[in-house]
Write an enzyme that holds these catalytic residues in place. Sequence first.
Site, short mmCIF file in Angstrom:
data_model
loop_
_atom_site.label_atom_id
_atom_site.label_comp_id
_atom_site.label_asym_id
_atom_site.label_seq_id
_atom_site.Cartn_x
_atom_site.Cartn_y
_atom_site.Cartn_z
N CYS A 93 3.17 4.61 -1.17
CA CYS A 93 1.99 4.38 -2.03
C CYS A 93 2.06 3.01 -2.72
CB CYS A 93 1.83 5.52 -3.03
SG CYS A 93 0.15 5.59 -3.73
N HIS A 103 1.00 10.00 -0.03
CA HIS A 103 2.12 10.73 -0.63
C HIS A 103 2.46 11.95 0.22
CE1 HIS A 103 2.82 8.71 -4.47
NE2 HIS A 103 1.51 8.54 -4.57
N GLU A 148 5.15 13.36 0.53
CA GLU A 148 6.18 14.18 -0.13
C GLU A 148 5.59 15.13 -1.18
OE1 GLU A 148 5.42 10.97 -3.07
OE2 GLU A 148 5.47 11.10 -0.88
#
Length: 302
Positions: free
Chosen positions: A142, A235, A237
């Site tokens: 990001c 993102h 994750e």
Amino acid sequence: MPIKVQSDLPAKGILENENIFVMDEYRAMHQDIRPLRICILNLMPVKQDTELQLLRVLSNTPLHIEVSFMKMNSHVSLNTPIQHLNRFYNTFDELRNRRFDGLIITGAPVEQISFEKVDYWPELCEIMEWTKGHVTSTLHICWGAQAGLHYHYGMEKVMLPEKLFGVFEHKVMNRKIPLVRGFDDYFYIPHSRHTAVRNEDIHACPELTVLAESGEAGVCLCMTEGGRQIFVMGHPEYDRYTLHNEYIRDKEKGLPIKLPQNYYPDDDDTKRPWLQWRSHSNNLYSNWLNYYVYQVTPYVLE
């Protein structure tokens, strides 16, 4: 194989309750194997949440991983207890003489500030230069990806008309590259950002290969030849409720925030959000560790 972390890291107990194999230092000392040394430069404000998210996705691999956490000398974190930082994090000065198989540079809530005005920008530039000789492969996430593209290739970020917020579909553009091996033609990744790097700037850079792109979110995944530098604009994750928590936080603060797109069933924020990206997220991190870290890193790092 397990992730090695410090015995009393709070995320360790949570991961063990999820049946994720996490090894402490004592047991790791008795393993006749060299683990991959992965460092996480955690720039997110609530560092414990990011620790848990990244350790969870890094666990989905047969490789033995030893994780270290890095913090900035030039920035004081106000959202993470100082005791936690002192116990589990090292500064760049403490780690600069070490070598790592992989480094993850996370996002940061500073995207609406110009790079040069971020208080730790000079130190981050020093770290990104250091990676060229001390890290086998660096994964930027990001804002960390925007910062890496700015530092390495001079690309500028631009403000979006409104926050890009939700879960967006991306198309695999070059499936011969091992980083996206096993991906479907289309996959989803969460985004939560006010800025972007222009698609045309990334495509025009001869050193970069674009691996995935979205009509709504732009270039999502690109990398240098050999994978020494990898850039992920979203993102992958994130947990199921991360976007929800951000949405509720901003709404309670009275900030202008729309419902995250493609996230709640029937766009109803009282319903459990859809989890649509976990398998591809696990695949992305497993491919990174296998093809761009494990397969090319030297056995003797120092």
